[in-house]
Design a protein around this motif. Structure first.
Motif, PDB file in Angstrom:
ATOM      1  N   UNK A  24       0.833  -1.204   0.000  1.00 55.60           N
ATOM      2  CA  UNK A  24       0.000   0.000   0.000  1.00 55.60           C
ATOM      3  C   UNK A  24       0.862   1.245   0.000  1.00 55.60           C
ATOM      4  N   UNK A  25       1.908   1.221   0.725  1.00 53.31           N
ATOM      5  CA  UNK A  25       2.820   2.365   0.763  1.00 53.31           C
ATOM      6  C   UNK A  25       3.440   2.579  -0.604  1.00 53.31           C
ATOM      7  N   UNK A  26       3.878   1.468  -1.245  1.00 48.56           N
ATOM      8  CA  UNK A  26       4.453   1.591  -2.576  1.00 48.56           C
ATOM      9  C   UNK A  26       3.436   2.121  -3.573  1.00 48.56           C
ATOM     10  N   UNK A  27       2.200   1.658  -3.439  1.00 50.65           N
ATOM     11  CA  UNK A  27       1.150   2.128  -4.337  1.00 50.65           C
ATOM     12  C   UNK A  27       0.926   3.627  -4.211  1.00 50.65           C
ATOM     13  N   UNK A  28       0.884   4.114  -3.033  1.00 51.88           N
ATOM     14  CA  UNK A  28       0.721   5.556  -2.817  1.00 51.88           C
ATOM     15  C   UNK A  28       1.915   6.305  -3.373  1.00 51.88           C
ATOM     16  N   UNK A  29       3.086   5.762  -3.164  1.00 45.35           N
ATOM     17  CA  UNK A  29       4.293   6.397  -3.689  1.00 45.35           C
ATOM     18  C   UNK A  29       4.271   6.468  -5.210  1.00 45.35           C
ATOM     19  N   UNK A  30       3.807   5.404  -5.877  1.00 48.80           N
ATOM     20  CA  UNK A  30       3.741   5.393  -7.341  1.00 48.80           C
ATOM     21  C   UNK A  30       2.753   6.422  -7.843  1.00 48.80           C
ATOM     22  N   UNK A  31       1.628   6.573  -7.185  1.00 49.90           N
ATOM     23  CA  UNK A  31       0.626   7.561  -7.602  1.00 49.90           C
ATOM     24  C   UNK A  31       1.193   8.968  -7.497  1.00 49.90           C
ATOM     25  N   UNK A  32       1.901   9.248  -6.470  1.00 54.36           N
ATOM     26  CA  UNK A  32       2.500  10.573  -6.301  1.00 54.36           C
ATOM     27  C   UNK A  32       3.524  10.835  -7.392  1.00 54.36           C
ATOM     28  N   UNK A  33       4.297   9.829  -7.718  1.00 58.00           N
ATOM     29  CA  UNK A  33       5.316   9.981  -8.766  1.00 58.00           C
ATOM     30  C   UNK A  33       4.665  10.303 -10.102  1.00 58.00           C
ATOM     31  N   UNK A  34       3.584   9.609 -10.447  1.00 59.48           N
ATOM     32  CA  UNK A  34       2.885   9.863 -11.706  1.00 59.48           C
ATOM     33  C   UNK A  34       2.324  11.274 -11.747  1.00 59.48           C
ATOM     34  N   UNK A  35       1.742  11.701 -10.679  1.00 59.57           N
ATOM     35  CA  UNK A  35       1.171  13.044 -10.632  1.00 59.57           C
ATOM     36  C   UNK A  35       2.240  14.103 -10.852  1.00 59.57           C
ATOM     37  N   UNK A  36       3.427  13.864 -10.415  1.00 61.78           N
ATOM     38  CA  UNK A  36       4.504  14.839 -10.551  1.00 61.78           C
ATOM     39  C   UNK A  36       4.927  15.006 -12.009  1.00 61.78           C
ATOM     40  N   UNK A  37       4.576  14.041 -12.912  1.00 58.63           N
ATOM     41  CA  UNK A  37       4.970  14.122 -14.316  1.00 58.63           C
ATOM     42  C   UNK A  37       3.888  14.694 -15.210  1.00 58.63           C
ATOM     43  N   UNK A  38       2.768  15.075 -14.633  1.00 59.67           N
ATOM     44  CA  UNK A  38       1.722  15.714 -15.441  1.00 59.67           C
ATOM     45  C   UNK A  38       2.198  17.068 -15.942  1.00 59.67           C
ATOM     46  N   UNK A  39       1.765  17.446 -17.176  1.00 55.48           N
ATOM     47  CA  UNK A  39       2.159  18.732 -17.746  1.00 55.48           C
ATOM     48  C   UNK A  39       1.047  19.210 -18.669  1.00 55.48           C
ATOM     49  N   UNK A  40       0.968  20.500 -18.927  1.00 57.32           N
ATOM     50  CA  UNK A  40      -0.078  21.062 -19.777  1.00 57.32           C
ATOM     51  C   UNK A  40       0.491  22.127 -20.697  1.00 57.32           C
ATOM     52  N   UNK A  41      -0.138  22.280 -21.870  1.00 58.22           N
ATOM     53  CA  UNK A  41       0.144  23.370 -22.801  1.00 58.22           C
ATOM     54  C   UNK A  41      -1.161  24.073 -23.107  1.00 58.22           C
ATOM     55  N   UNK A  42      -1.120  25.396 -23.261  1.00 59.59           N
ATOM     56  CA  UNK A  42      -2.321  26.167 -23.570  1.00 59.59           C
ATOM     57  C   UNK A  42      -2.087  26.981 -24.839  1.00 59.59           C
ATOM     58  N   UNK A  43      -3.123  27.125 -25.646  1.00 63.63           N
ATOM     59  CA  UNK A  43      -3.060  27.947 -26.854  1.00 63.63           C
ATOM     60  C   UNK A  43      -4.272  28.858 -26.890  1.00 63.63           C
ATOM     61  N   UNK A  44      -4.072  30.077 -27.345  1.00 64.99           N
ATOM     62  CA  UNK A  44      -5.180  31.021 -27.425  1.00 64.99           C
ATOM     63  C   UNK A  44      -5.210  31.663 -28.802  1.00 64.99           C
ATOM     64  N   UNK A  45      -6.373  32.019 -29.269  1.00 65.03           N
ATOM     65  CA  UNK A  45      -6.508  32.676 -30.564  1.00 65.03           C
ATOM     66  C   UNK A  45      -7.299  33.960 -30.430  1.00 65.03           C
ATOM     67  N   UNK A  46      -6.927  34.954 -31.213  1.00 69.69           N
ATOM     68  CA  UNK A  46      -7.663  36.220 -31.224  1.00 69.69           C
ATOM     69  C   UNK A  46      -8.371  36.331 -32.562  1.00 69.69           C
ATOM     70  N   UNK A  47      -9.654  36.702 -32.560  1.00 66.44           N
ATOM     71  CA  UNK A  47     -10.464  36.699 -33.761  1.00 66.44           C
ATOM     72  C   UNK A  47     -11.044  38.088 -34.018  1.00 66.44           C
ATOM     73  N   UNK A  48     -10.821  38.582 -35.226  1.00 69.90           N
ATOM     74  CA  UNK A  48     -11.344  39.889 -35.613  1.00 69.90           C
ATOM     75  C   UNK A  48     -11.970  39.769 -36.996  1.00 69.90           C
ATOM     76  N   UNK A  49     -13.072  40.467 -37.199  1.00 74.37           N
ATOM     77  CA  UNK A  49     -13.743  40.443 -38.501  1.00 74.37           C
ATOM     78  C   UNK A  49     -13.028  41.378 -39.465  1.00 74.37           C
ATOM     79  N   UNK A  50     -13.026  41.000 -40.740  1.00 76.08           N
ATOM     80  CA  UNK A  50     -12.479  41.870 -41.768  1.00 76.08           C
ATOM     81  C   UNK A  50     -13.422  43.017 -42.066  1.00 76.08           C
ATOM     82  N   UNK A  51     -13.021  43.898 -42.964  1.00 77.80           N
ATOM     83  CA  UNK A  51     -13.837  45.052 -43.349  1.00 77.80           C
ATOM     84  C   UNK A  51     -14.210  44.924 -44.817  1.00 77.80           C
TER      85      UNK A  51
END
Length: 202
Positions: A24-51
């Motif tokens: 059980x201790x090892x299992x908890x330790x493995x879960x913590x290790x996996x969580x530490x490797x999570x990562x995210x990327x974000x992208x945003x776009x700006x939208x404007x109408x032409x004339x």
């Protein structure tokens, strides 16, 4: 004679619990290790109408908006169009373009917006010209000669190209030629208005 000891059940149970607890201790330790490797990327776009804006000119130099039938640009005919007789022809120049803020090319359809008074006995032709002015040379026919004033035909369409950023588009120069027929009635008077309907080619 050797003596075999009987395993103490309580002792064995403690070992199993210890192993399980370790698991059980090892299992908890493995879960913590996996969580530490999570990562995210974000992208945003700006939208404007032409004339998109169409404008016209009666002199080839000063352009303005004439956005309704009531605000139509008055055509300046080559001779007095208020004193016609059968066989007379009068011509007037007009030009349209896309303004400097427009970001799309356009397709334009010529339509008859309306008439008032009496325009019977009058026909017209609409052509494009190489430069501004009906004497600049005909480039092509948009509305065929002999078309009754107050109507259009299927040929009345052309394209406009927008300019580079902050630059007006290239104009299309036009010539209206109105001809009085033999059935023109003395003293008749009327007006005709044409619409240039532009649609963006986005």
């Amino acid at each position: 004679m050797s003596v075999h000891e009987t395993p103490d059940p309580s002792r064995r149970s403690r070992k199993i619990r210890a192993v399980l607890a370790g698991g059980l201790v090892l299992g908890v330790g493995a879960a913590i290790t996996l969580a530490a490797w999570n990562d995210s990327e974000f992208a945003t776009g700006e939208f404007s109408a032409g004339a998109f804006n169409l404008e016209g000119s009666v002199d080839g130099t000063a352009y303005d908006e004439h956005a309704s039938e009531a605000a139509a640009a008055p055509l300046s005919f080559s001779v007095d169009a208020s004193n016609l007789s059968p066989g007379d022809s009068v011509s007037a120049s007009f030009a349209v373009r896309l303004d400097e803020a427009t970001t799309y090319d356009a397709g334009v359809i010529v339509d008859q917006a309306g008439t008032s008074g009496t325009v019977s006995g009058l026909t017209y032709e609409l052509t494009t010209t190489d430069g501004f002015g009906c004497d600049s040379g005909t480039a092509s026919s948009l509305v065929d000669a002999g078309t009754a004033v107050g109507s259009t035909d299927a040929n009345g369409a052309f394209d406009l190209v927008s300019g580079a950023e902050g630059v007006d588009g290239a104009p299309v120069n036009l010539c209206f030629t109105v001809t009085a027929g033999d059935d023109l009635v003395q003293g008749q008077s009327g007006t005709a208005t044409w619409e240039f309907l532009a649609e963006s080619q986005a």
